[in-house]
Design a protein around this motif. Structure first.
Motif, PDB file in Angstrom:
ATOM      1  N   GLU A  36       0.750  -1.204   0.085  1.00  0.00           N
ATOM      2  CA  GLU A  36       0.145   0.152  -0.067  1.00  0.00           C
ATOM      3  C   GLU A  36       1.061   1.258   0.071  1.00  0.00           C
ATOM      4  OE1 GLU A  36       0.265   2.177   2.708  1.00  0.00           O
ATOM      5  OE2 GLU A  36       1.625   0.880   3.757  1.00  0.00           O
ATOM      6  N   VAL A  37       0.237   2.285  -0.325  1.00  0.00           N
ATOM      7  CA  VAL A  37       0.885   3.731  -0.357  1.00  0.00           C
ATOM      8  C   VAL A  37      -0.209   4.535   0.303  1.00  0.00           C
ATOM      9  CG1 VAL A  37       0.658   4.445  -2.615  1.00  0.00           C
ATOM     10  CG2 VAL A  37       2.496   5.208  -1.101  1.00  0.00           C
ATOM     11  N   GLY A  38       0.044   5.428   1.129  1.00  0.00           N
ATOM     12  CA  GLY A  38      -0.804   6.550   1.444  1.00  0.00           C
ATOM     13  C   GLY A  38      -1.435   6.251   2.956  1.00  0.00           C
ATOM     14  N   ARG A  39      -0.924   5.630   3.612  1.00  0.00           N
ATOM     15  CA  ARG A  39      -1.479   5.576   5.030  1.00  0.00           C
ATOM     16  C   ARG A  39      -1.212   6.805   5.899  1.00  0.00           C
ATOM     17  NH1 ARG A  39      -0.610  -0.285   8.027  1.00  0.00           N
ATOM     18  NH2 ARG A  39      -1.449   0.884   9.476  1.00  0.00           N
ATOM     19  N   GLY A  40      -0.242   7.655   5.546  1.00  0.00           N
ATOM     20  CA  GLY A  40       0.383   8.740   6.446  1.00  0.00           C
ATOM     21  C   GLY A  40      -0.419  10.036   6.069  1.00  0.00           C
ATOM     22  N   PRO A  41      -0.597  10.356   4.745  1.00  0.00           N
ATOM     23  CA  PRO A  41      -1.108  11.566   4.323  1.00  0.00           C
ATOM     24  C   PRO A  41      -2.423  12.189   4.965  1.00  0.00           C
ATOM     25  CG  PRO A  41      -0.549  10.231   2.437  1.00  0.00           C
ATOM     26  CD  PRO A  41      -0.309   9.267   3.738  1.00  0.00           C
ATOM     27  N   LEU A  42      -2.658  13.255   4.895  1.00  0.00           N
ATOM     28  CA  LEU A  42      -3.911  13.888   5.499  1.00  0.00           C
ATOM     29  C   LEU A  42      -4.812  14.047   4.615  1.00  0.00           C
ATOM     30  CD1 LEU A  42      -2.317  17.034   7.571  1.00  0.00           C
ATOM     31  CD2 LEU A  42      -2.569  14.782   8.288  1.00  0.00           C
ATOM     32  N   CYS A  43      -4.616  13.721   3.383  1.00  0.00           N
ATOM     33  CA  CYS A  43      -5.801  13.692   2.284  1.00  0.00           C
ATOM     34  C   CYS A  43      -5.582  12.763   1.346  1.00  0.00           C
ATOM     35  CB  CYS A  43      -5.992  15.171   1.521  1.00  0.00           C
ATOM     36  SG  CYS A  43      -4.388  15.496   0.648  1.00  0.00           S
ATOM     37  N   GLY A  44      -6.676  12.402   0.509  1.00  0.00           N
ATOM     38  CA  GLY A  44      -6.529  11.487  -0.495  1.00  0.00           C
ATOM     39  C   GLY A  44      -7.007  10.209  -0.066  1.00  0.00           C
ATOM     40  N   PRO A  45      -6.863   9.024  -1.087  1.00  0.00           N
ATOM     41  CA  PRO A  45      -7.291   7.874  -0.849  1.00  0.00           C
ATOM     42  C   PRO A  45      -6.000   7.162  -0.053  1.00  0.00           C
ATOM     43  CG  PRO A  45      -7.089   8.002  -3.008  1.00  0.00           C
ATOM     44  CD  PRO A  45      -6.770   9.461  -2.533  1.00  0.00           C
ATOM     45  N   VAL A  46      -6.084   5.793   0.276  1.00  0.00           N
ATOM     46  CA  VAL A  46      -5.075   4.999   0.480  1.00  0.00           C
ATOM     47  C   VAL A  46      -5.157   4.118  -0.865  1.00  0.00           C
ATOM     48  CG1 VAL A  46      -6.299   3.286   1.898  1.00  0.00           C
ATOM     49  CG2 VAL A  46      -3.764   3.127   1.987  1.00  0.00           C
ATOM     50  N   VAL A  47      -3.929   4.004  -1.514  1.00  0.00           N
ATOM     51  CA  VAL A  47      -3.847   2.905  -2.686  1.00  0.00           C
ATOM     52  C   VAL A  47      -3.212   1.627  -2.566  1.00  0.00           C
ATOM     53  CG1 VAL A  47      -3.321   2.983  -5.217  1.00  0.00           C
ATOM     54  CG2 VAL A  47      -4.088   5.057  -3.974  1.00  0.00           C
ATOM     55  N   THR A  48      -3.682   0.690  -3.134  1.00  0.00           N
ATOM     56  CA  THR A  48      -3.059  -0.822  -2.800  1.00  0.00           C
ATOM     57  C   THR A  48      -2.838  -1.396  -4.230  1.00  0.00           C
ATOM     58  OG1 THR A  48      -5.202  -1.820  -2.521  1.00  0.00           O
ATOM     59  CG2 THR A  48      -3.878  -1.077  -0.322  1.00  0.00           C
ATOM     60  N   ALA A  49      -2.017  -2.186  -4.439  1.00  0.00           N
ATOM     61  CA  ALA A  49      -1.627  -3.010  -5.400  1.00  0.00           C
ATOM     62  C   ALA A  49      -1.355  -4.414  -5.198  1.00  0.00           C
ATOM     63  CB  ALA A  49      -0.429  -2.315  -6.324  1.00  0.00           C
ATOM     64  N   ALA A  50      -1.718  -5.452  -5.969  1.00  0.00           N
ATOM     65  CA  ALA A  50      -1.521  -6.759  -5.937  1.00  0.00           C
ATOM     66  C   ALA A  50      -0.707  -7.233  -7.246  1.00  0.00           C
ATOM     67  CB  ALA A  50      -2.573  -7.685  -5.733  1.00  0.00           C
ATOM     68  N   VAL A  51       0.147  -7.930  -7.175  1.00  0.00           N
ATOM     69  CA  VAL A  51       1.126  -8.161  -8.544  1.00  0.00           C
ATOM     70  C   VAL A  51       1.385  -9.823  -8.443  1.00  0.00           C
ATOM     71  CG1 VAL A  51       3.092  -7.876  -9.877  1.00  0.00           C
ATOM     72  CG2 VAL A  51       1.971  -6.061  -8.844  1.00  0.00           C
ATOM     73  N   ILE A  52       1.171 -10.555  -9.530  1.00  0.00           N
ATOM     74  CA  ILE A  52       1.684 -11.700  -9.635  1.00  0.00           C
ATOM     75  C   ILE A  52       2.751 -11.688 -10.675  1.00  0.00           C
ATOM     76  CG2 ILE A  52       1.358 -14.342 -10.064  1.00  0.00           C
ATOM     77  CD1 ILE A  52      -1.367 -13.941  -9.318  1.00  0.00           C
ATOM     78  N   LEU A  53       3.914 -12.101 -10.575  1.00  0.00           N
ATOM     79  CA  LEU A  53       5.161 -11.849 -11.502  1.00  0.00           C
ATOM     80  C   LEU A  53       5.112 -13.113 -12.226  1.00  0.00           C
ATOM     81  CD1 LEU A  53       7.829 -10.188  -9.305  1.00  0.00           C
ATOM     82  CD2 LEU A  53       6.492  -9.191 -10.967  1.00  0.00           C
ATOM     83  N   ASP A  54       5.867 -13.070 -13.522  1.00  0.00           N
ATOM     84  CA  ASP A  54       5.869 -14.202 -14.485  1.00  0.00           C
ATOM     85  C   ASP A  54       7.306 -14.584 -14.244  1.00  0.00           C
ATOM     86  OD1 ASP A  54       6.107 -16.008 -16.521  1.00  0.00           O
ATOM     87  OD2 ASP A  54       5.110 -14.508 -17.973  1.00  0.00           O
ATOM     88  N   PRO A  55       7.630 -15.668 -13.906  1.00  0.00           N
ATOM     89  CA  PRO A  55       9.081 -16.284 -13.760  1.00  0.00           C
ATOM     90  C   PRO A  55       9.598 -16.163 -15.209  1.00  0.00           C
ATOM     91  CG  PRO A  55       7.443 -17.624 -12.440  1.00  0.00           C
ATOM     92  CD  PRO A  55       6.777 -16.665 -13.079  1.00  0.00           C
ATOM     93  N   ALA A  56       9.105 -16.317 -16.005  1.00  0.00           N
ATOM     94  CA  ALA A  56       9.492 -16.608 -17.385  1.00  0.00           C
ATOM     95  C   ALA A  56       9.833 -14.972 -17.826  1.00  0.00           C
ATOM     96  CB  ALA A  56       8.345 -17.189 -18.287  1.00  0.00           C
ATOM     97  N   ARG A  57       9.288 -14.114 -17.460  1.00  0.00           N
ATOM     98  CA  ARG A  57       9.556 -12.714 -17.920  1.00  0.00           C
ATOM     99  C   ARG A  57      10.130 -11.890 -16.733  1.00  0.00           C
ATOM    100  NH1 ARG A  57       4.757 -10.241 -21.081  1.00  0.00           N
ATOM    101  NH2 ARG A  57       6.429  -9.077 -22.345  1.00  0.00           N
ATOM    102  N   PRO A  58      11.241 -12.073 -16.271  1.00  0.00           N
ATOM    103  CA  PRO A  58      11.906 -11.184 -15.075  1.00  0.00           C
ATOM    104  C   PRO A  58      11.975  -9.814 -15.383  1.00  0.00           C
ATOM    105  CG  PRO A  58      13.475 -12.472 -16.348  1.00  0.00           C
ATOM    106  CD  PRO A  58      12.288 -12.842 -16.984  1.00  0.00           C
ATOM    107  N   ILE A  59      11.827  -9.100 -14.286  1.00  0.00           N
ATOM    108  CA  ILE A  59      11.904  -7.526 -14.336  1.00  0.00           C
ATOM    109  C   ILE A  59      13.215  -6.930 -13.317  1.00  0.00           C
ATOM    110  CG2 ILE A  59      10.718  -5.377 -13.760  1.00  0.00           C
ATOM    111  CD1 ILE A  59       8.216  -6.942 -14.051  1.00  0.00           C
ATOM    112  N   LYS A  60      14.177  -6.527 -14.110  1.00  0.00           N
ATOM    113  CA  LYS A  60      15.364  -6.052 -13.420  1.00  0.00           C
ATOM    114  C   LYS A  60      15.006  -4.715 -12.612  1.00  0.00           C
ATOM    115  CE  LYS A  60      18.596  -8.188 -16.538  1.00  0.00           C
ATOM    116  NZ  LYS A  60      19.861  -7.661 -17.521  1.00  0.00           N
TER     117      LYS A  60
END
Length: 203
Positions: free
Chosen positions: A19-43
């Protein structure tokens, strides 16, 4: 459902969640979920806070292109005020995992606790520096929220939101006292609540 962490059992179809955005005084808290592909590595995956803005932006596009599945979710300001920031964050994480187009075998959650999920989960303290999928989620969440804060600055000028992203910096606190809270300020957070309870504090 939570389970003990055993990386040897779950090399594939692991969702990283952050997540990001737990500490701010305004705006939403935004989260993400990612499943990486072992066949397509990201450096270069790392905690989003340790990367330059340009590097985060480049990785944002690469993650969305190469990941097996990804989902960006959020909890709105009214949900934060109603539930409190912890429970709103858990709700947003739940939405991110449930929004994945592929069901993970395990969800690894950055931090020391997990939301209620339909799949096994485990918390990983400082996971964004340890688990590539969590690092990828941290990047998607941060870039997405930062972009939104830039757009919000045009809607509510004078607060410097595009720069501090809603965090309680001196610039933000001064503007808040001078201009008063906006509709996107979190009423349950101390500095905002104090001004609402004592409008005379607004310059």
């Amino acid at each position: 459902m939570q389970m003990g962490l055993d990386f040897t059992l779950v090399e594939e179809l692991v969702a990283g969640v952050d997540e990001v955005g737990r500490g701010p005084l305004c705006g939403p808290v935004v989260t993400a979920a990612v499943i990486l592909d072992p066949a397509r590595p990201i450096k270069g995956l790392n905690d989003s806070k340790k990367l330059s803005e340009a590097r985060r932006e480049a990785l944002f596009d690469e993650i969305r292109e190469k990941a097996l599945a990804w989902c960006i979710a959020r909890a709105e300001v009214h949900e934060i005020d109603q539930l409190n920031i912890l429970h709103a964050t858990m709700l947003a994480m739940q939405r991110a995992v449930e929004g994945l187009s592929v069901t993970p075998r395990l969800a690894l959650i950055d931090g020391n606790r997990c939301p209620k999920l339909k799949v096994p989960s485990a918390p990983v303290v400082q996971g964004d520096a340890k688990v590539p999928a969590i690092a990828a989620a941290s990047i998607l969440a941060k870039v997405s929220r930062d972009r939104e804060m830039q757009e919000i600055e045009a809607q509510y000028p004078g607060y410097g939101i595009g720069g501090h992203k809603g965090y309680p910096t001196p610039v933000h606190l001064e503007a808040l006292k001078r201009l008063g809270p906006t509709p996107i300020h979190r009423r349950s957070f101390g500095p905002v609540r104090a001004l609402l309870e004592n409008p005379a504090g607004i310059l």
